[in-house]
Design a protein around this motif. Structure first.
Motif, PDB file in Angstrom:
ATOM      1  N   VAL A 157      92.535 -41.306  27.320  1.00 21.92           N
ATOM      2  CA  VAL A 157      91.802 -40.502  28.314  1.00 21.92           C
ATOM      3  C   VAL A 157      91.259 -39.243  27.644  1.00 21.92           C
ATOM      4  O   VAL A 157      90.101 -38.851  27.849  1.00 21.92           O
ATOM      5  N   ALA A 158      92.088 -38.614  26.820  1.00 20.35           N
ATOM      6  CA  ALA A 158      91.663 -37.401  26.127  1.00 20.35           C
ATOM      7  C   ALA A 158      90.485 -37.675  25.204  1.00 20.35           C
ATOM      8  O   ALA A 158      89.475 -36.946  25.213  1.00 20.35           O
ATOM      9  N   THR A 159      90.593 -38.749  24.398  1.00 15.19           N
ATOM     10  CA  THR A 159      89.508 -39.039  23.458  1.00 15.19           C
ATOM     11  C   THR A 159      88.240 -39.466  24.190  1.00 15.19           C
ATOM     12  O   THR A 159      87.133 -39.173  23.735  1.00 15.19           O
ATOM     13  N   SER A 160      88.381 -40.159  25.313  1.00 17.59           N
ATOM     14  CA  SER A 160      87.195 -40.534  26.097  1.00 17.59           C
ATOM     15  C   SER A 160      86.492 -39.302  26.638  1.00 17.59           C
ATOM     16  O   SER A 160      85.260 -39.219  26.637  1.00 17.59           O
ATOM     17  N   LEU A 161      87.289 -38.330  27.105  1.00 19.49           N
ATOM     18  CA  LEU A 161      86.686 -37.078  27.575  1.00 19.49           C
ATOM     19  C   LEU A 161      85.981 -36.346  26.430  1.00 19.49           C
ATOM     20  O   LEU A 161      84.914 -35.758  26.610  1.00 19.49           O
ATOM     21  N   ILE A 162      86.576 -36.411  25.244  1.00 19.92           N
ATOM     22  CA  ILE A 162      85.955 -35.775  24.078  1.00 19.92           C
ATOM     23  C   ILE A 162      84.644 -36.475  23.722  1.00 19.92           C
ATOM     24  O   ILE A 162      83.624 -35.828  23.456  1.00 19.92           O
ATOM     25  N   ALA A 220      89.315 -30.771  23.378  1.00 20.77           N
ATOM     26  CA  ALA A 220      90.589 -31.057  22.712  1.00 20.77           C
ATOM     27  C   ALA A 220      91.572 -29.898  22.887  1.00 20.77           C
ATOM     28  O   ALA A 220      92.759 -30.108  23.176  1.00 20.77           O
ATOM     29  N   ALA A 221      91.099 -28.662  22.720  1.00 17.60           N
ATOM     30  CA  ALA A 221      91.971 -27.498  22.865  1.00 17.60           C
ATOM     31  C   ALA A 221      92.508 -27.373  24.289  1.00 17.60           C
ATOM     32  O   ALA A 221      93.686 -27.050  24.512  1.00 17.60           O
ATOM     33  N   ILE A 240      79.697 -39.493  13.953  1.00 14.29           N
ATOM     34  CA  ILE A 240      80.770 -39.011  13.070  1.00 14.29           C
ATOM     35  C   ILE A 240      81.585 -37.920  13.758  1.00 14.29           C
ATOM     36  O   ILE A 240      82.824 -37.938  13.727  1.00 14.29           O
ATOM     37  N   ILE A 241      80.913 -36.969  14.372  1.00 13.50           N
ATOM     38  CA  ILE A 241      81.617 -35.842  14.995  1.00 13.50           C
ATOM     39  C   ILE A 241      82.484 -36.319  16.157  1.00 13.50           C
ATOM     40  O   ILE A 241      83.679 -35.998  16.247  1.00 13.50           O
ATOM     41  N   THR A 242      81.889 -37.107  17.058  1.00 15.11           N
ATOM     42  CA  THR A 242      82.645 -37.519  18.248  1.00 15.11           C
ATOM     43  C   THR A 242      83.809 -38.427  17.882  1.00 15.11           C
ATOM     44  O   THR A 242      84.943 -38.225  18.356  1.00 15.11           O
ATOM     45  N   LEU A 243      83.568 -39.426  17.036  1.00 16.67           N
ATOM     46  CA  LEU A 243      84.655 -40.331  16.660  1.00 16.67           C
ATOM     47  C   LEU A 243      85.669 -39.649  15.758  1.00 16.67           C
ATOM     48  O   LEU A 243      86.874 -39.931  15.844  1.00 16.67           O
ATOM     49  N   GLY A 244      85.206 -38.753  14.882  1.00 20.55           N
ATOM     50  CA  GLY A 244      86.130 -38.035  14.010  1.00 20.55           C
ATOM     51  C   GLY A 244      87.099 -37.175  14.798  1.00 20.55           C
ATOM     52  O   GLY A 244      88.309 -37.157  14.523  1.00 20.55           O
ATOM     53  N   ILE A 245      86.590 -36.479  15.792  1.00 24.71           N
ATOM     54  CA  ILE A 245      87.465 -35.650  16.630  1.00 24.71           C
ATOM     55  C   ILE A 245      88.388 -36.533  17.461  1.00 24.71           C
ATOM     56  O   ILE A 245      89.590 -36.242  17.622  1.00 24.71           O
ATOM     57  N   ALA A 246      87.838 -37.648  18.013  1.00 24.62           N
ATOM     58  CA  ALA A 246      88.668 -38.550  18.824  1.00 24.62           C
ATOM     59  C   ALA A 246      89.809 -39.145  18.004  1.00 24.62           C
ATOM     60  O   ALA A 246      90.965 -39.196  18.465  1.00 24.62           O
ATOM     61  N   ASP A 247      89.515 -39.600  16.785  1.00 23.34           N
ATOM     62  CA  ASP A 247      90.583 -40.145  15.937  1.00 23.34           C
ATOM     63  C   ASP A 247      91.608 -39.071  15.585  1.00 23.34           C
ATOM     64  O   ASP A 247      92.820 -39.339  15.526  1.00 23.34           O
ATOM     65  N   SER A 248      91.139 -37.851  15.342  1.00 22.44           N
ATOM     66  CA  SER A 248      92.065 -36.756  15.041  1.00 22.44           C
ATOM     67  C   SER A 248      93.013 -36.507  16.208  1.00 22.44           C
ATOM     68  O   SER A 248      94.205 -36.221  16.007  1.00 22.44           O
ATOM     69  N   VAL A 249      92.495 -36.627  17.429  1.00 20.33           N
ATOM     70  CA  VAL A 249      93.334 -36.430  18.612  1.00 20.33           C
ATOM     71  C   VAL A 249      94.439 -37.484  18.671  1.00 20.33           C
ATOM     72  O   VAL A 249      95.605 -37.181  18.964  1.00 20.33           O
TER      73      VAL A 249
END
Length: 709
Positions: free
Chosen positions: A656-661, A220-221, A266-275
């Motif tokens: 694309v970003a969230t898929s990579l995450i 993400a960064a 939770i971690i992967t989807l939580g970060i993806a939704d945050s993005v």
């Protein structure tokens, strides 16, 4: 036009922030103090089935045989004088241990007269090596306990279940340490397997889950090209996972190998939704909106889609409730709770953390993603007929491949990779396949604890049918009439029957386990004993039940498809668009299943759950694109083609970003030592990659075709 109110201001923000921190601290303390781990796979099956009922009947009548410890004793030659003496001493020390109720070993094996063979007069005159060779030659049971090269033997320890397991294991290890000398002793069997899995779960929670989170945040960064993204995208998943584990501990719910999958999701989807939310806020900041307005607009545009994505994945978790399994019931409510808390945490924390990271709207804020992805999506959208033909052909091909999927069960799917236990088990079963026990339950004739002549004859007939001519029950009649602790393992508490142990391998294919049981049942039937006996045991029961549960998870998958399609209808207010969205969401799951077929892997419990939950995850990108189409269509005069183009322009980069995450998170977690977590994450990663391709290549053309209908 009046602006909508922005995020909470002043003291209210500090109150919300304080409450979030306090609740997270309390949840973390609760998790560290009260969380406990359960690795008993029998909790996975449905209660009330014939196989499960027979197994629980065995446990109730004969005192928890699945808790018996298996000791593997090895030496260069157990027939040497020193090794044989050390083995005898070990057995004696075990019998004297206060945590042990009884011991079964080669010294327990009896002859036709009911006396221990190794203590018989014509044995005691022989050298130890000759005694062991003769024992193997004269007793089929001995061949299940002693390797042909005399290098390995099994000792079955019946623990005192009145003592806590840590105390039992401590005292057992003390005896093992004393043994030493020319023999080596290892603990194997089901209890040792469960302890190995428990240790691996703790290791995963402490290492691989944080590793996945770190990699997701680093991606993400890099995509945002800003270290602020690390903080902004980390807060919501960190809060939600802490709350979830704390509630699991507070409610006394066991943390099982299946529940280990929840933190990863939770971690992967939580970060993806945050993005997605953060990207929308940055887009408004780039339009020179003030910070409060940018936060309000960005959240208003994205949170409906985030609500749907959280809901669809939660629905996938809840769909496994149809199986009626205790373990899957726990997975369902913990997974859905975790996703709900992720949505809540994102709602509460995102305005606070963005406001803290961005003091103003100054400067240009970088959008994540790669512009090349947009160009590819537009180029494919310009060839709608080709894309629709590819979608139809690919769907048909994958549906055909899916019919070749083999369903099954692997008792080792929860045993850590490269563990000492797995290596030792492979070594043992190459020599003596006796790390696991099945039981032939023999109904008594008079209902009393003592052994009548008729019961002795019946037990002898069963032993001969199972082990061959001349075999005898590994206890003599005199022992059985004393009602000692050892006898209690094989005599029902109410005297209504007897349990004959049949040693066998633990790490074999479920079909081999059932074939071995079928062979035993055929021998009993040929001897006219099938009416008064039945075969049961831990892995026997799981080999019957878990493949059936895998088949039932198909129903759960179709239920998830139905629920998620309904959610899409509600979001887009269109049945035809929901059908258009369903096709690119089914293809990734069928593709992941095709991967199992091509690699020759069996669809086990974990893989079946993974495909169901992966469907909920695969819908996420589709939902965000459809949400952008919905927003674009609100503008007067916008055609469907223009809405799709606008949606691709706004949604391609963040998806694309969230898929990579997601790929980073699932990729890191796939390195887990637990095969169950590793398999789940590999299939989820495959589904995520295919979902991205399907959404960019197929979905736009399908939307325009179905919209016109």
């Amino acid at each position: 036009m009046a602006k909508r109110p922005g995020p909470r201001a002043g003291p209210a923000r500090w109150i919300v922030a304080a409450l979030l921190l306090i609740s997270a601290a309390l949840a973390a303390y609760t998790a560290s103090a009260w969380l406990y781990i359960e690795t008993d796979a029998s909790k996975t099956v449905r209660g009330g089935s014939p196989a499960f009922t027979r197994f629980t009947d065995l446990e109730d009548r004969f005192g928890m045989p699945s808790e018996d410890e298996v000791l593997v004793v090895s030496a260069a030659d157990l027939g040497s004088a020193d090794a044989f003496l050390a083995l005898e001493d070990l057995v004696v020390e075990l019998q004297l241990s206060p945590s042990v109720r009884g011991v079964i070993s080669i010294f327990s094996i009896t002859g036709p007269d009911g006396a221990p063979l190794l203590a018989a007069p014509d044995y005691t005159d022989l050298e130890p090596g000759e005694r062991l060779d003769r024992l193997r030659a004269e007793s089929a049971i001995a061949q299940r306990f002693l390797a042909e090269d005399r290098g390995t033997t099994l000792v079955l320890v019946l623990p005192d279940l009145a003592l806590a397991e840590p105390q039992r294991i401590t005292e057992l290890n003390d005896v093992i340490e004393i043994a030493g000398g020319p023999i080596e002793v290892q603990l194997l069997g089901l209890p040792a397997l469960n302890r190995e899995v428990s240790a691996a779960i703790v290791s995963d929670l402490a290492f691989f889950v944080p590793l996945g989170a770190v990699l997701c945040l680093l991606v993400a960064a890099l995509l945002f090209r800003s270290p602020r993204a690390l903080v902004v995208c980390a807060v919501a998943p960190a809060l939600s996972i802490t709350w979830t584990v704390g509630i699991v501990a507070l409610t006394g719910t066991a943390f099982t190998p299946m529940v280990t999958l929840v933190p990863v999701v939770i971690i992967t989807l939580g970060i993806a939704d945050s993005v997605h939310v953060y990207h929308a806020i940055l887009a408004r900041l780039n339009e020179r909106q003030d910070l409060s307005a940018a936060i309000a607009t960005g959240m208003r545009e994205t949170m409906p889609a985030v609500a749907v994505t959280s809901g669809t994945t939660a629905a996938a978790f809840l769909s496994v409730l149809v199986v009626g399994s205790e373990t899957l019931r726990t997975l369902a409510w913990v997974g859905s709770l975790g996703l709900f808390l992720t949505f809540v945490a994102l709602n509460l924390s995102m305005p606070l953390i963005v406001r803290a990271m961005h003091r103003s709207n100054g400067g240009t804020h970088v959008d994540p993603g790669v512009s090349a992805a947009e160009n590819v999506a537009f180029a494919l959208f310009a060839r709608p007929r080709l894309m629709r033909s590819i979608a139809a052909g690919l769907l048909g091909l994958l549906l055909i491949v899916q019919t070749f999927t083999e369903r099954g069960f692997d008792v080792m799917e929860f045993v850590p990779h490269r563990s000492e236990f797995r290596a030792a088990l492979d070594q043992l079963e190459a020599a003596v396949p006796g790390s696991n026990q099945s039981y032939v339950v023999i109904e008594g004739t008079d209902g009393t604890p003592t052994l009548s002549d008729a019961e002795a004859d019946r037990i002898g007939a069963v032993a001969e049918a199972v082990f061959g001519e001349g075999a005898a029950f590994p206890l003599d009649a005199a022992q059985m009439e004393t009602s000692d602790a050892l006898t209690a393992r094989f005599v029902a508490r109410d005297g209504s029957g007897f349990a004959l142990p049949v040693p066998g391998p633990l790490s074999v294919d479920w079909r081999e386990t059932l074939a071995r049981s079928t062979e035993i049942e055929a021998s009993l039937d040929a001897a006219g004993l099938s009416d008064v006996t039945h075969v049961t045991g831990y892995t026997h029961m799981l080999s019957i039940e878990l493949p059936m549960i895998v088949s039932q998870l198909r129903t759960a998958f179709y239920l998830a498809v139905g629920i998620i399609t309904l959610a899409t209808i509600i979001l887009m207010r269109s049945v035809m668009l929901a059908i258009a969205a369903l096709i690119p969401n089914i293809i990734p799951i069928l593709g992941a299943e095709a991967w199992l077929v091509l690699t020759g892997a069996t669809l086990t419990l974990v893989e079946a759950v993974a495909l169901t939950i992966a469907f909920g995850i695969a819908v996420d990108d589709t939902t965000h694109i459809l949400n952008r189409i919905r927003l674009a269509m609100r503008r007067a005069g916008t055609s469907v083609n223009e809405a799709v183009v606008q949606a691709l322009r706004e949604a391609t980069r963040p998806i694309v970003a969230t898929s990579l995450i997601l790929l980073a998170g699932f990729g890191a977690a796939s390195l887990s030592t637990l095969p169950s977590v590793s398999s789940f994450c590999q299939l989820a990663a495959i589904a995520t990659a295919l979902a991205l391709l399907a959404d960019l290549a197929l979905l736009p053309s399908l939307v325009t075709a179905f919209w016109r209908r």
